[in-house]
Design a protein around this motif. Structure first.
Motif, short mmCIF file in Angstrom:
data_model
loop_
_atom_site.label_atom_id
_atom_site.label_comp_id
_atom_site.label_asym_id
_atom_site.label_seq_id
_atom_site.Cartn_x
_atom_site.Cartn_y
_atom_site.Cartn_z
N LEU A 169 48.59 51.08 19.32
CA LEU A 169 48.23 51.62 20.64
C LEU A 169 46.72 51.79 20.75
O LEU A 169 46.11 51.44 21.77
CB LEU A 169 48.93 52.96 20.88
N ILE A 170 46.11 52.32 19.69
CA ILE A 170 44.66 52.53 19.71
C ILE A 170 43.93 51.19 19.74
O ILE A 170 42.96 51.03 20.49
CB ILE A 170 44.23 53.40 18.51
N HIS A 171 44.39 50.22 18.98
CA HIS A 171 43.76 48.90 18.99
C HIS A 171 43.79 48.31 20.40
O HIS A 171 42.78 47.75 20.85
CB HIS A 171 44.45 47.96 18.01
N LEU A 172 44.91 48.43 21.08
CA LEU A 172 44.98 47.89 22.44
C LEU A 172 44.02 48.62 23.38
O LEU A 172 43.41 48.00 24.26
CB LEU A 172 46.40 47.94 22.99
N MET A 173 43.87 49.93 23.21
CA MET A 173 42.90 50.65 24.04
C MET A 173 41.48 50.20 23.73
O MET A 173 40.67 50.03 24.65
CB MET A 173 43.05 52.17 23.85
N ILE A 174 41.17 49.99 22.46
CA ILE A 174 39.83 49.53 22.06
C ILE A 174 39.56 48.15 22.65
O ILE A 174 38.50 47.90 23.23
CB ILE A 174 39.69 49.49 20.52
N VAL A 175 40.53 47.25 22.53
CA VAL A 175 40.36 45.90 23.07
C VAL A 175 40.25 45.96 24.60
O VAL A 175 39.42 45.26 25.20
CB VAL A 175 41.51 44.97 22.63
N ALA A 176 41.05 46.81 25.24
CA ALA A 176 40.96 46.96 26.70
C ALA A 176 39.57 47.43 27.09
O ALA A 176 38.97 46.90 28.04
CB ALA A 176 42.03 47.94 27.19
N ALA A 177 39.06 48.42 26.38
CA ALA A 177 37.74 48.98 26.70
C ALA A 177 36.63 47.96 26.49
O ALA A 177 35.65 47.93 27.23
CB ALA A 177 37.47 50.22 25.86
N LEU A 231 48.37 52.93 28.76
CA LEU A 231 47.14 53.31 28.07
C LEU A 231 46.03 52.28 28.33
O LEU A 231 44.88 52.65 28.58
CB LEU A 231 47.39 53.45 26.57
N ALA A 232 46.37 51.00 28.27
CA ALA A 232 45.38 49.95 28.53
C ALA A 232 44.86 50.03 29.97
O ALA A 232 43.66 49.92 30.21
CB ALA A 232 45.98 48.58 28.26
N VAL A 233 45.77 50.26 30.92
CA VAL A 233 45.35 50.39 32.32
C VAL A 233 44.45 51.62 32.48
O VAL A 233 43.42 51.56 33.15
CB VAL A 233 46.58 50.47 33.26
N GLU A 234 44.84 52.71 31.87
CA GLU A 234 44.05 53.94 31.95
C GLU A 234 42.62 53.71 31.46
O GLU A 234 41.65 54.13 32.11
CB GLU A 234 44.71 55.05 31.12
N ILE A 235 42.47 53.02 30.35
CA ILE A 235 41.15 52.79 29.79
C ILE A 235 40.35 51.81 30.64
O ILE A 235 39.15 52.00 30.84
CB ILE A 235 41.25 52.32 28.32
N PHE A 240 42.82 40.59 30.64
CA PHE A 240 43.45 41.25 29.49
C PHE A 240 44.74 41.94 29.92
O PHE A 240 45.76 41.82 29.25
CB PHE A 240 42.48 42.25 28.85
N LEU A 241 44.71 42.65 31.03
CA LEU A 241 45.92 43.32 31.52
C LEU A 241 47.01 42.31 31.86
O LEU A 241 48.18 42.54 31.58
CB LEU A 241 45.59 44.20 32.73
N GLU A 242 46.62 41.18 32.42
CA GLU A 242 47.58 40.12 32.72
C GLU A 242 48.21 39.59 31.43
O GLU A 242 49.43 39.38 31.36
CB GLU A 242 46.90 38.99 33.49
N LEU A 243 47.39 39.42 30.40
CA LEU A 243 47.89 38.96 29.10
C LEU A 243 48.92 39.95 28.55
O LEU A 243 49.98 39.55 28.07
CB LEU A 243 46.73 38.81 28.12
N LEU A 244 48.62 41.25 28.65
CA LEU A 244 49.58 42.26 28.19
C LEU A 244 50.87 42.21 28.98
O LEU A 244 51.96 42.28 28.41
CB LEU A 244 48.97 43.66 28.28
N ILE A 251 45.05 41.28 18.87
CA ILE A 251 46.04 41.63 19.89
C ILE A 251 47.45 41.39 19.36
O ILE A 251 48.34 42.22 19.52
CB ILE A 251 45.79 40.84 21.19
N GLU A 252 47.64 40.27 18.70
CA GLU A 252 48.96 39.93 18.14
C GLU A 252 49.42 40.99 17.15
O GLU A 252 50.57 41.44 17.19
CB GLU A 252 48.87 38.56 17.47
#
Length: 137
Positions: free
Chosen positions: A9-17, A88-92, A106-110, A70-71
Motif C-alpha cells: 500500500l505504501i509503495h503504491l502511494m509513493i509511486v502515485a506521489a 489511497l493512490a487517488v488521495e495522494i 498511473f490511476l488508469e493503470l491501477l 508496481i507489480e
C-alpha cells in the motif's frame, strides 16, 4: 524479501506521489498522515515508513524499474484491499489539488490491474475531489 500488504500500500502511494516525476512535501505529509490514522495501518510499525519509501525508490531505480515496483506492490495487496489501495493512490494524487497527465495514467493503470467495479472507482475519485475542494472566492 517479499513486500507485505502494508508495504505494498505504501509503495503504491509513493509511486502515485512521484508519478509526475516529483513528490511534494504535501504529498509526503499526506502519506505520513494516512499511515498514522487509517485503520488499515493499525499494527503497522510506523517508524519503518522512511525505510519502506527508500526501498520503493530502490525498486523503481533497479533493474525491474517502475513496472517491477508496481507489480511487486500489487502482488502483496490482497483482493479485499484493492479498493483501499486505489483510494489511497487517488488521495495522494489529488492532495496537491492538481492532477498531472502522468498521475492520471498511473490511476488508469491501477484501475486496469485491480478487480474493482468501475462505479466504485468513480465514487472514490468523486469523493477525493469533493474532500479536497477549497472554499470559493
Amino acid at each position: 524479501m517479499p513486500t507485505s500488504a502494508h508495504d505494498g500500500l505504501i509503495h503504491l502511494m509513493i509511486v502515485a506521489a512521484s508519478s509526475d516525476a516529483t513528490m511534494t512535501d504535501r504529498e509526503w505529509a499526506g502519506i505520513e498522515e494516512l499511515v498514522r490514522r487509517l485503520p488499515v495501518f493499525e499494527g503497522y510499525d510506523k517508524s519503518r515508513l522512511a525505510a519502506v519509501a527508500n526501498a520503493c525508490a530502490e525498486k523503481v531505480n533497479g533493474p525491474a524499474g517502475l513496472d517491477g515496483a508496481i507489480e511487486d506492490a500489487l502482488a502483496a495487496i490482497p483482493k479485499k484491499l484493492q479498493d483501499t489501495a486505489y483510494a489511497l493512490a487517488v488521495e495522494i494524487t489529488t492532495i496537491d489539488l492538481k492532477l498531472e497527465q502522468e498521475e492520471l495514467r498511473f490511476l488508469e493503470l491501477l484501475r486496469d490491474q485491480f478487480d474493482v467495479d468501475r462505479l466504485v472507482t468513480a465514487a472514490i475519485e468523486a469523493a477525493a475531489r469533493a474532500l479536497h475542494r477549497r472554499m470559493p472566492g
